[in-house]
Design a protein around this motif. Structure first.
Motif, mmCIF file in Angstrom:
data_model
loop_
_atom_site.group_PDB
_atom_site.id
_atom_site.type_symbol
_atom_site.label_atom_id
_atom_site.label_comp_id
_atom_site.label_asym_id
_atom_site.label_seq_id
_atom_site.Cartn_x
_atom_site.Cartn_y
_atom_site.Cartn_z
ATOM 1 N N LEU A 144 37.208 20.242 12.420
ATOM 2 C CA LEU A 144 37.805 21.058 13.349
ATOM 3 C C LEU A 144 37.010 22.253 13.433
ATOM 4 O O LEU A 144 36.568 22.758 14.644
ATOM 5 N N LEU A 145 36.548 22.883 12.361
ATOM 6 C CA LEU A 145 35.759 24.122 12.354
ATOM 7 C C LEU A 145 34.233 23.672 12.918
ATOM 8 O O LEU A 145 33.714 24.562 13.817
ATOM 9 N N TRP A 146 33.770 22.579 12.687
ATOM 10 C CA TRP A 146 32.500 22.324 12.903
ATOM 11 C C TRP A 146 32.507 21.855 14.665
ATOM 12 O O TRP A 146 31.540 22.489 15.226
ATOM 13 N N LYS A 147 33.531 21.352 15.126
ATOM 14 C CA LYS A 147 33.609 21.012 16.376
ATOM 15 C C LYS A 147 33.874 22.362 17.452
ATOM 16 O O LYS A 147 33.237 22.389 18.462
ATOM 17 N N TYR A 148 34.989 23.099 16.955
ATOM 18 C CA TYR A 148 35.558 23.956 17.696
ATOM 19 C C TYR A 148 35.216 25.324 17.304
ATOM 20 O O TYR A 148 35.252 26.440 18.222
ATOM 21 N N GLY A 149 34.854 25.505 16.161
ATOM 22 C CA GLY A 149 34.789 26.950 15.546
ATOM 23 C C GLY A 149 36.148 27.817 15.318
ATOM 24 O O GLY A 149 37.166 26.964 15.872
ATOM 25 N N GLY A 150 36.276 28.749 14.651
ATOM 26 C CA GLY A 150 37.327 29.476 14.377
ATOM 27 C C GLY A 150 37.680 29.569 12.904
ATOM 28 O O GLY A 150 36.674 29.871 12.324
ATOM 29 N N ILE A 151 38.919 29.628 12.602
ATOM 30 C CA ILE A 151 39.179 30.048 11.124
ATOM 31 C C ILE A 151 40.344 29.213 10.704
ATOM 32 O O ILE A 151 41.327 28.500 11.397
ATOM 33 N N TRP A 152 40.101 28.347 9.498
ATOM 34 C CA TRP A 152 40.941 27.568 9.001
ATOM 35 C C TRP A 152 41.881 28.448 8.003
ATOM 36 O O TRP A 152 41.261 29.142 7.376
ATOM 37 N N MET A 153 43.406 28.380 8.277
ATOM 38 C CA MET A 153 44.059 28.849 7.248
ATOM 39 C C MET A 153 45.201 28.077 6.657
ATOM 40 O O MET A 153 45.894 27.195 7.673
ATOM 41 N N ASP A 154 45.154 27.783 5.380
ATOM 42 C CA ASP A 154 46.370 27.083 4.600
ATOM 43 C C ASP A 154 47.605 27.570 5.289
ATOM 44 O O ASP A 154 47.804 28.913 5.310
ATOM 45 N N THR A 155 48.521 26.931 5.572
ATOM 46 C CA THR A 155 50.001 27.431 5.945
ATOM 47 C C THR A 155 50.668 28.431 5.481
ATOM 48 O O THR A 155 51.615 29.289 5.741
ATOM 49 N N GLY A 156 50.530 28.630 3.835
ATOM 50 C CA GLY A 156 51.097 29.615 3.043
ATOM 51 C C GLY A 156 50.356 30.633 2.994
ATOM 52 O O GLY A 156 50.632 31.643 2.090
ATOM 53 N N THR A 157 49.564 31.163 4.050
ATOM 54 C CA THR A 157 48.675 32.292 3.874
ATOM 55 C C THR A 157 49.467 33.321 4.937
ATOM 56 O O THR A 157 49.474 33.299 5.970
ATOM 57 N N ILE A 158 49.918 34.586 4.027
ATOM 58 C CA ILE A 158 50.603 35.342 4.861
ATOM 59 C C ILE A 158 49.429 36.569 5.140
ATOM 60 O O ILE A 158 48.728 37.019 4.297
ATOM 61 N N LEU A 159 49.406 37.043 6.243
ATOM 62 C CA LEU A 159 48.313 37.808 6.776
ATOM 63 C C LEU A 159 48.679 39.452 6.690
ATOM 64 O O LEU A 159 49.768 39.968 7.010
ATOM 65 N N PHE A 160 47.959 40.298 6.421
ATOM 66 C CA PHE A 160 48.120 41.761 6.082
ATOM 67 C C PHE A 160 47.211 42.467 6.927
ATOM 68 O O PHE A 160 47.240 43.498 6.965
#
Length: 423
Positions: A144-160
């Motif tokens: 997904l990252l190679w084809k489209y770019g962006g950020i992979w995040m595991d679903t349990g990642t809470i952002l601050f």
């Protein structure tokens, strides 16, 4: 393959905007500021949940990619709310995609990435073993990252903090040397390796594609990762060491062989960063040292786990304590929770919640998964509800400093990316 479905209207309704403007707002802790409403996605939780289950077009490289093998509707409720909060806090600038591996699903991975990127077991739905879910995620994050770019995040990642300030601005800057951002663990004093729960990069990144090629090659016709450490591509690498900074203490109950099976994706990374390929000049040690913006995972992902000795039971106790309102008592537990939760939100980029392995059952994610705790992250007046609110409405004011990475000179192999080391 069906054409991408049109997205739901990303604009919040007038009623939602008025409700957000009128709602009382919690005060952020020191080191954080309120995110202005105009920077938030003000759609209702229900609108966002429906949108996340509808395939929407990829319109730029600003994509957040996440995966749940059985689909968004089957996620624990706290995980659903966490991803909804990603959408709220990132506003309309970023596009959040939650993909799955459910046949005929609107958001199946095959709508985004061709089957040729995956091994037989993934395509035939025959993956097994104790880590099948995690390893499905390992197989899809890099394509997904190679084809489209962006950020992979595991679903349990809470952002601050906003993902723009977690390396993305530097990746986009043509005058910056950085091309990949993430978090690293210290495996030996002064020596780090990148974790795979958060990976930021632009499309067509050469390191990302080679990393995936190695990992897919490990699978071949296998249905699980058992004995991957004995594969010709990894057999020259040592078994995972006891981490120097207490990384993943719960998983130390696993044997080294089981740990090697669990972290085979990271082992593929380790192989690549020690390869200089004479066929095309790719230099893994140089790429790693020069082009990766990495920060300390123990501080930026796992701070609350570290200070509570990885006890989900203790974390649950602190987060379930009443912070305000009826039932709030400013006792020792309250003081500890106030200090730790405020510090975590202001000084950790994320809070990564993982599930237990090897018989370790007291991880916070496991506790929140239970039916009786399905609303524990949003019980009014609790520290958990305060933290959940903060993850969507507060942003940090501090600068994020990367680790100074050393150029690896030991055990460097001058071989092709998929060439075994002669033993």
């Amino acid at each position: 393959m069906k054409p991408p479905a049109e997205p739901l209207n990303p604009e919040p309704t007038v009623e939602n905007r008025e409700a957000q403007d009128a709602a009382p707002r919690e005060r952020p802790p020191a080191g954080m500021a309120l995110i202005p409403n105009e920077k938030l996605d003000l759609r209702s939780d229900e609108e966002i949940a429906a949108w996340l289950q509808t395939r929407h077009p990829v319109t730029s490289e600003k994509n957040i990619w996440a995966f749940w093998h059985s689909g968004y509707a089957n996620m624990p409720q706290w995980v659903q709310r966490n991803i909804i909060n990603w959408v709220h806090r990132l506003g309309l600038e970023w596009n959040v995609h939650v993909v799955d591996h459910v046949p005929d699903s609107e958001t199946n991975i095959y709508h985004y990435v061709d089957r040729s990127f995956f091994p037989i077991a993934f395509n035939d739905y025959t993956m097994d073993g104790p880590y099948a879910g995690q390893h499905q995620a390992d197989l899809i994050r890099l394509p997904l990252l190679w084809k489209y770019g962006g950020i992979w995040m595991d679903t349990g990642t809470i952002l601050f903090r906003h993902v723009n300030d977690m390396g993305w601005k530097l990746i986009e800057d043509p005058n910056s040397q950085y091309e990949v951002a993430g978090f690293a663990v210290q495996t030996h004093p002064g020596r780090h390796t990148m974790l795979n729960g958060f990976i930021a990069t632009r499309a067509s990144n050469p390191f990302i594609r080679r990393w995936h090629d190695i990992y897919v090659a490990l699978w071949g016709e296998a249905t699980n990762s058992h004995n991957f450490h004995k594969h010709p591509l990894l057999r020259h690498t040592p078994l995972p060491p006891q981490p120097a900074d207490d990384m993943l203490i719960p998983y130390l109950r696993l044997s080294q062989e089981s740990m090697a099976s669990y972290v085979a994706h990271i082992a593929a990374f380790e192989r690549l960063r020690k390869i200089v390929d004479p066929s095309d000049g790719f230099n893994g040690p140089e790429y790693y040292a020069k082009h990766m913006f990495l920060t300390q995972s123990m501080k930026e992902m796992f701070y609350l786990s570290v200070v509570t000795a990885w006890s989900g039971t203790r974390q649950f106790e602190l987060l379930s304590a009443k912070r305000s309102g009826e039932g709030a008592v400013k006792d020792e537990t309250w003081q500890t929770a106030e200090e730790l939760i405020n510090y975590t939100m202001a000084n950790s980029s994320t809070m990564k919640l993982s599930h237990g392995a090897g018989g370790f059952e007291s991880m916070l994610a496991d506790i929140w998964d239970k039916e009786e705790n399905s609303q524990a992250d949003i019980v009014p007046g609790t520290f958990a509800a305060y933290m959940t609110y903060g993850s969507a409405h507060f942003d940090q004011t501090r600068e994020l400093e990367p680790i100074k990475l050393e150029l690896v000179t030991e055990d460097v192999q001058h071989i092709g990316v998929l060439e075994p080391v002669e033993m």
